[in-house]
Motif scaffolding. Structure first.
Motif, mmCIF file in Angstrom:
data_model
loop_
_atom_site.group_PDB
_atom_site.id
_atom_site.type_symbol
_atom_site.label_atom_id
_atom_site.label_comp_id
_atom_site.label_asym_id
_atom_site.label_seq_id
_atom_site.Cartn_x
_atom_site.Cartn_y
_atom_site.Cartn_z
ATOM 1 N N VAL A 275 47.895 20.666 47.989
ATOM 2 C CA VAL A 275 47.888 21.843 48.829
ATOM 3 C C VAL A 275 47.538 21.575 50.500
ATOM 4 C CG1 VAL A 275 47.289 24.336 49.284
ATOM 5 C CG2 VAL A 275 48.254 23.440 47.177
ATOM 6 N N GLU A 276 46.359 21.014 50.248
ATOM 7 C CA GLU A 276 45.559 20.717 51.640
ATOM 8 C C GLU A 276 46.362 19.687 52.290
ATOM 9 O OE1 GLU A 276 41.653 19.517 50.862
ATOM 10 O OE2 GLU A 276 41.244 21.382 49.793
ATOM 11 N N SER A 277 46.832 18.727 51.967
ATOM 12 C CA SER A 277 47.532 17.799 52.574
ATOM 13 C C SER A 277 48.942 18.210 53.070
ATOM 14 C CB SER A 277 47.884 16.352 51.544
ATOM 15 O OG SER A 277 48.593 16.493 50.501
ATOM 16 N N ALA A 278 49.548 19.068 52.391
ATOM 17 C CA ALA A 278 50.944 19.904 52.899
ATOM 18 C C ALA A 278 50.855 20.786 53.824
ATOM 19 C CB ALA A 278 51.717 20.044 51.462
ATOM 20 N N ALA A 279 49.761 21.360 54.340
ATOM 21 C CA ALA A 279 49.552 22.452 55.118
ATOM 22 C C ALA A 279 50.158 22.107 56.498
ATOM 23 C CB ALA A 279 48.128 22.544 55.486
ATOM 24 N N ALA B 277 41.896 17.760 67.266
ATOM 25 C CA ALA B 277 42.265 16.483 67.055
ATOM 26 C C ALA B 277 41.802 16.263 65.644
ATOM 27 C CB ALA B 277 41.192 15.500 68.028
ATOM 28 N N ASN B 278 40.808 16.821 65.214
ATOM 29 C CA ASN B 278 40.681 16.419 63.503
ATOM 30 C C ASN B 278 41.691 16.940 62.597
ATOM 31 O OD1 ASN B 278 38.203 15.477 63.781
ATOM 32 N ND2 ASN B 278 36.981 17.367 63.737
ATOM 33 N N GLU B 279 42.232 18.207 63.109
ATOM 34 C CA GLU B 279 43.401 18.569 62.190
ATOM 35 C C GLU B 279 44.634 17.799 62.203
ATOM 36 O OE1 GLU B 279 42.671 23.275 62.301
ATOM 37 O OE2 GLU B 279 43.494 22.340 64.064
ATOM 38 N N SER C 123 57.810 15.596 59.973
ATOM 39 C CA SER C 123 58.618 16.819 60.287
ATOM 40 C C SER C 123 58.571 18.223 59.495
ATOM 41 C CB SER C 123 60.050 16.267 60.484
ATOM 42 O OG SER C 123 60.689 16.015 59.115
ATOM 43 N N GLU C 124 58.145 17.895 58.491
ATOM 44 C CA GLU C 124 58.024 19.014 57.519
ATOM 45 C C GLU C 124 56.848 19.642 57.484
ATOM 46 O OE1 GLU C 124 60.349 20.425 55.371
ATOM 47 O OE2 GLU C 124 61.807 18.841 56.270
ATOM 48 N N ARG C 125 55.582 19.071 58.319
ATOM 49 C CA ARG C 125 54.327 19.454 58.226
ATOM 50 C C ARG C 125 53.890 19.781 59.805
ATOM 51 N NH1 ARG C 125 50.233 15.588 56.526
ATOM 52 N NH2 ARG C 125 48.906 17.431 56.622
ATOM 53 N N ILE C 126 54.742 19.641 60.699
ATOM 54 C CA ILE C 126 54.369 19.973 62.015
ATOM 55 C C ILE C 126 55.357 21.290 62.567
ATOM 56 C CG2 ILE C 126 53.300 17.982 62.706
ATOM 57 C CD1 ILE C 126 55.764 17.084 64.140
ATOM 58 N N THR D 53 59.029 19.998 68.216
ATOM 59 C CA THR D 53 58.269 19.070 67.616
ATOM 60 C C THR D 53 58.535 17.530 67.936
ATOM 61 O OG1 THR D 53 60.051 19.105 65.782
ATOM 62 C CG2 THR D 53 57.737 20.311 65.740
ATOM 63 N N ALA D 54 59.997 17.278 68.335
ATOM 64 C CA ALA D 54 60.312 16.090 68.926
ATOM 65 C C ALA D 54 59.689 15.621 70.059
ATOM 66 C CB ALA D 54 61.815 16.237 69.400
ATOM 67 N N ASP D 55 58.981 16.691 71.061
ATOM 68 C CA ASP D 55 58.331 16.255 72.160
ATOM 69 C C ASP D 55 57.117 15.426 71.887
ATOM 70 O OD1 ASP D 55 60.067 17.347 73.722
ATOM 71 O OD2 ASP D 55 59.094 19.362 74.159
ATOM 72 N N LEU D 56 56.707 15.508 70.603
ATOM 73 C CA LEU D 56 55.532 14.623 70.390
ATOM 74 C C LEU D 56 55.511 13.309 70.479
ATOM 75 C CD1 LEU D 56 52.562 15.085 68.959
ATOM 76 C CD2 LEU D 56 53.602 14.812 66.794
#
Length: 100
Positions: A33-37, A46-48, A94-97, A76-79
Motif C-alpha cells: 500500500v505504501e509503495s503504491a501511493a 523531494a523525499n516523497e 504513470s500509475e503513481r503520479i 505528468t508527461a511534463d516531468l
C-alpha cells in the motif's frame, strides 16, 4: 521418554515458526500500500518523489528545483522536461503520479 521430548521439541519449533511467518505476511500488504501511493509531482517533497521508480534523491531534488524555476507541471508527461528523467521513467510511474 526421549521420543516424547523430541516430539514436544518439534511441535514447539513448528508453533514458533508459524508465529514468525504469520507476522511476515501481515506486514507485506502494508508495504504494498505504501509503495503504491499516488504522488502529486506539483506538491510532493523531494523525499516523497524519491519513492518513485527510477527517481533517487538527486533526481527528486532536480524535480523540486525545476518546479520552483518553471512553475507547476501541467501534465505528468511534463516531468520529462527535468534533466535526467526520460519518457521511460515517466511511463514506469504513470500509475503513481498526478498533477492535481
Amino acid at each position: 521418554m526421549k521420543t516424547h521430548a523430541s516430539i514436544f521439541a518439534v511441535i514447539a519449533l513448528l508453533f514458533s515458526l508459524s508465529a514468525f511467518s504469520g507476522h511476515a505476511f501481515a506486514e507485506q500488504p502494508q508495504q504494498a500500500v505504501e509503495s503504491a501511493a499516488t504522488i502529486n509531482i506539483n506538491t510532493a517533497s523531494a523525499n516523497e518523489l524519491a519513492q518513485l521508480d527510477g527517481i533517487g534523491e538527486t533526481k527528486a531534488l532536480a524535480i523540486v528545483a525545476d518546479r520552483q524555476a518553471n512553475g507547476p507541471f501541467e501534465s505528468t508527461a511534463d516531468l520529462a522536461r527535468v534533466r535526467g528523467i526520460g519518457e521511460a521513467t515517466v511511463a514506469k510511474n504513470s500509475e503513481r503520479i498526478t498533477t492535481n
